[in-house]
Design a protein around this motif. Structure first.
Motif, short mmCIF file in Angstrom:
data_model
loop_
_atom_site.label_atom_id
_atom_site.label_comp_id
_atom_site.label_asym_id
_atom_site.label_seq_id
_atom_site.Cartn_x
_atom_site.Cartn_y
_atom_site.Cartn_z
N ASP A 89 2.63 -2.73 -5.72
CA ASP A 89 2.83 -2.30 -4.34
C ASP A 89 3.80 -1.14 -4.18
O ASP A 89 3.51 -0.19 -3.44
CB ASP A 89 3.26 -3.48 -3.47
CG ASP A 89 2.16 -4.51 -3.33
OD1 ASP A 89 0.98 -4.16 -3.54
OD2 ASP A 89 2.47 -5.67 -3.01
N ILE A 92 2.20 2.14 -5.38
CA ILE A 92 1.12 2.52 -4.47
C ILE A 92 1.74 3.08 -3.18
O ILE A 92 1.29 4.12 -2.67
CB ILE A 92 0.20 1.32 -4.14
CG1 ILE A 92 -0.62 0.93 -5.38
CG2 ILE A 92 -0.73 1.66 -2.98
CD1 ILE A 92 -1.41 -0.37 -5.20
N PHE A 115 1.99 -2.95 2.39
CA PHE A 115 1.40 -3.06 1.06
C PHE A 115 1.66 -4.45 0.50
O PHE A 115 2.81 -4.88 0.40
CB PHE A 115 2.04 -2.02 0.12
CG PHE A 115 1.87 -0.60 0.60
CD1 PHE A 115 0.86 0.20 0.12
CD2 PHE A 115 2.74 -0.07 1.55
CE1 PHE A 115 0.70 1.50 0.56
CE2 PHE A 115 2.58 1.23 2.01
CZ PHE A 115 1.56 2.02 1.51
N ARG A 118 -1.87 -4.95 -3.80
CA ARG A 118 -2.83 -3.85 -3.93
C ARG A 118 -3.71 -3.68 -2.70
O ARG A 118 -4.64 -2.92 -2.70
CB ARG A 118 -3.68 -4.02 -5.20
CG ARG A 118 -2.84 -4.00 -6.46
CD ARG A 118 -3.60 -4.33 -7.71
NE ARG A 118 -4.82 -3.56 -7.80
CZ ARG A 118 -5.83 -3.89 -8.60
NH1 ARG A 118 -5.75 -4.94 -9.37
NH2 ARG A 118 -6.91 -3.16 -8.63
N VAL A 120 -3.74 -2.52 1.35
CA VAL A 120 -2.95 -1.69 2.26
C VAL A 120 -3.48 -1.91 3.67
O VAL A 120 -4.67 -1.72 3.92
CB VAL A 120 -3.05 -0.19 1.90
CG1 VAL A 120 -2.17 0.64 2.83
CG2 VAL A 120 -2.68 0.07 0.44
N ARG A 141 -7.29 5.23 0.13
CA ARG A 141 -7.91 4.84 -1.14
C ARG A 141 -7.76 5.89 -2.24
O ARG A 141 -7.99 5.60 -3.41
CB ARG A 141 -9.40 4.57 -0.95
CG ARG A 141 -9.68 3.15 -0.55
CD ARG A 141 -11.17 2.87 -0.73
NE ARG A 141 -11.45 1.50 -0.45
CZ ARG A 141 -11.29 0.52 -1.33
NH1 ARG A 141 -10.89 0.77 -2.54
NH2 ARG A 141 -11.56 -0.72 -0.99
N VAL A 146 -5.25 1.06 -5.54
CA VAL A 146 -5.50 0.43 -4.25
C VAL A 146 -6.79 -0.37 -4.37
O VAL A 146 -7.83 0.15 -4.76
CB VAL A 146 -5.63 1.48 -3.11
CG1 VAL A 146 -6.09 0.82 -1.82
CG2 VAL A 146 -4.31 2.20 -2.92
N VAL A 149 -8.35 -1.55 1.68
CA VAL A 149 -7.65 -0.94 2.82
C VAL A 149 -8.21 -1.59 4.08
O VAL A 149 -9.42 -1.63 4.28
CB VAL A 149 -7.86 0.59 2.87
CG1 VAL A 149 -7.14 1.18 4.07
CG2 VAL A 149 -7.39 1.25 1.58
#
Length: 168
Positions: A89, A92, A115, A118, A120, A141, A146, A149
């Motif tokens: 996290d 990312i 986050f 992984r 979002v 992405r 990731v 989403v």
């Protein structure tokens, strides 16, 4: 077929979000698990801040077992090189934040990102009717690692936010 697969994959996330009760009046909310939570755009002045990773202490205790299980299942399934998906996290978050800082896309919006393992969550408001969930998803992405989403965006003219809010 692809849509049905996506829905089945997101169903546990949606059910978990619906199962979380709102915090009791006066209860202290905190980011107990230090999940990255950042604001990347701030152009819509009346956009309410999402709740993000804030939970009560009682909710944190309830979530702890589930988070341990979900965090390690990725590694046990051979889908992650790190022993816990929550370890992805922070990197990312840094990559996505840098992507927003380098690109003026979505300038007419207010956006917060959460986050977790992984995933979002992109939550906020847009003053631009051309901004779509698909465009935001593709933008986020672009960062490595990731997995999913989830976009909850209040459209121009809408009164209610489609996400839980920080209590007043």
């Amino acid at each position: 077929m692809l849509q049905a697969r996506r829905f089945r994959a997101l169903l546990p996330v949606l059910l978990a979000a619906c199962a979380m009760p709102p915090p009791a009046h006066g209860e202290i909310l905190k980011n107990w698990f230090n999940d990255p939570f950042i604001q990347v755009r701030n152009a819509v002045p009346d956009c309410p801040q999402p709740l993000g990773p804030l939970v009560s202490e009682q909710e944190a205790h309830r979530e702890s077992h589930w988070r341990t299980e979900r965090g390690t299942s990725c590694w046990l399934a051979g889908q992650c090189s790190k022993p816990n998906s929550y370890l992805y996290d922070a990197p990312i978050a840094q990559a996505v934040q840098a992507h927003f800082a380098a690109d003026p896309a979505f300038a007419r919006s207010s956006l917060w990102l959460t986050f977790q393992r992984r995933f979002v969550w992109v939550e906020g408001c847009s003053a631009d009717p051309a901004i779509t969930a698909a465009a935001l998803e593709a933008f986020v992405r672009a960062a490595p690692d990731v997995e999913r989403v989830i976009v909850n965006l209040r459209a121009p003219g809408a009164n209610k936010a489609p996400y839980p809010l920080v209590p007043p």
